[in-house]
Design a protein around this motif. Structure first.
Motif, PDB file in Angstrom:
ATOM      1  N   THR A  30       0.850  -1.186   0.000  1.00  0.00           N
ATOM      2  CA  THR A  30       0.000   0.000   0.000  1.00  0.00           C
ATOM      3  C   THR A  30       0.884   1.234   0.000  1.00  0.00           C
ATOM      4  OG1 THR A  30      -1.753  -1.171   1.162  1.00  0.00           O
ATOM      5  CG2 THR A  30      -1.827   1.230   1.240  1.00  0.00           C
ATOM      6  N   THR A  32       0.922   5.738  -0.358  1.00  0.00           N
ATOM      7  CA  THR A  32       0.214   7.018  -0.308  1.00  0.00           C
ATOM      8  C   THR A  32       1.141   8.040  -0.943  1.00  0.00           C
ATOM      9  OG1 THR A  32      -0.917   6.378   1.722  1.00  0.00           O
ATOM     10  CG2 THR A  32      -0.910   8.728   1.168  1.00  0.00           C
ATOM     11  N   GLN A  33       0.736   8.558  -2.103  1.00  0.00           N
ATOM     12  CA  GLN A  33       1.610   9.434  -2.880  1.00  0.00           C
ATOM     13  C   GLN A  33       0.790  10.465  -3.646  1.00  0.00           C
ATOM     14  OE1 GLN A  33       3.371   6.427  -5.399  1.00  0.00           O
ATOM     15  NE2 GLN A  33       5.063   6.101  -3.975  1.00  0.00           N
ATOM     16  N   TRP A  61      -7.909   1.880  -4.698  1.00  0.00           N
ATOM     17  CA  TRP A  61      -7.328   3.211  -4.605  1.00  0.00           C
ATOM     18  C   TRP A  61      -8.411   4.173  -4.157  1.00  0.00           C
ATOM     19  CZ3 TRP A  61      -8.858   7.557  -7.290  1.00  0.00           C
ATOM     20  CH2 TRP A  61      -9.746   7.347  -8.337  1.00  0.00           C
ATOM     21  N   LEU A  64      -7.314  10.959  -1.122  1.00  0.00           N
ATOM     22  CA  LEU A  64      -7.392  11.470   0.242  1.00  0.00           C
ATOM     23  C   LEU A  64      -7.560  12.985   0.223  1.00  0.00           C
ATOM     24  CD1 LEU A  64      -4.448   9.402   1.769  1.00  0.00           C
ATOM     25  CD2 LEU A  64      -6.892   8.930   1.961  1.00  0.00           C
ATOM     26  N   GLU A  68      -3.728  13.524  -2.290  1.00  0.00           N
ATOM     27  CA  GLU A  68      -2.880  12.341  -2.388  1.00  0.00           C
ATOM     28  C   GLU A  68      -3.731  11.111  -2.690  1.00  0.00           C
ATOM     29  OE1 GLU A  68       1.260  12.742  -0.215  1.00  0.00           O
ATOM     30  OE2 GLU A  68      -0.352  12.174   1.140  1.00  0.00           O
ATOM     31  N   GLU A  70      -4.122   7.036  -2.146  1.00  0.00           N
ATOM     32  CA  GLU A  70      -3.750   5.850  -1.401  1.00  0.00           C
ATOM     33  C   GLU A  70      -4.184   4.659  -2.255  1.00  0.00           C
ATOM     34  OE1 GLU A  70      -4.362   4.843   3.061  1.00  0.00           O
ATOM     35  OE2 GLU A  70      -6.080   4.019   1.957  1.00  0.00           O
TER      36      GLU A  70
END
Length: 80
Positions: A30, A32-33, A61, A64, A68, A70
């Protein structure tokens, strides 16, 4: 347990999916980008473990607050 925000519910559902899927023969990662970096990471993952050989895929997916992404990538454990 009451859910205060949609994110609370999404977090709980994601945790349940990870728990149920833990023994199904797939390895998961996983991330987060930011959106552009998330695309690059997913492409690199699929290049390293091609879908045809390892059944690799973006499993889930979500965006957020703040933009971003996730996301969870999965592949067969036989790639290890």
């Amino acid at each position: 347990m009451p859910y205060r925000t949609p994110k609370d519910l999404a977090d709980r559902m994601a945790a349940r999916r990870r728990q149920i899927a833990a023994d199904d023969g797939y390895a998961r990662e996983t991330f987060t980008q930011p959106r552009d970096q998330a695309r690059q990471t997913a492409r690199a993952f699929l290049e390293r473990w091609p879908a045809a050989a390892y059944m690799s895929a973006v499993e889930s997916w979500r965006e957020l607050p703040g933009g971003e992404i996730e996301f969870t990538m999965k592949r067969l454990k036989s790639a290890d």
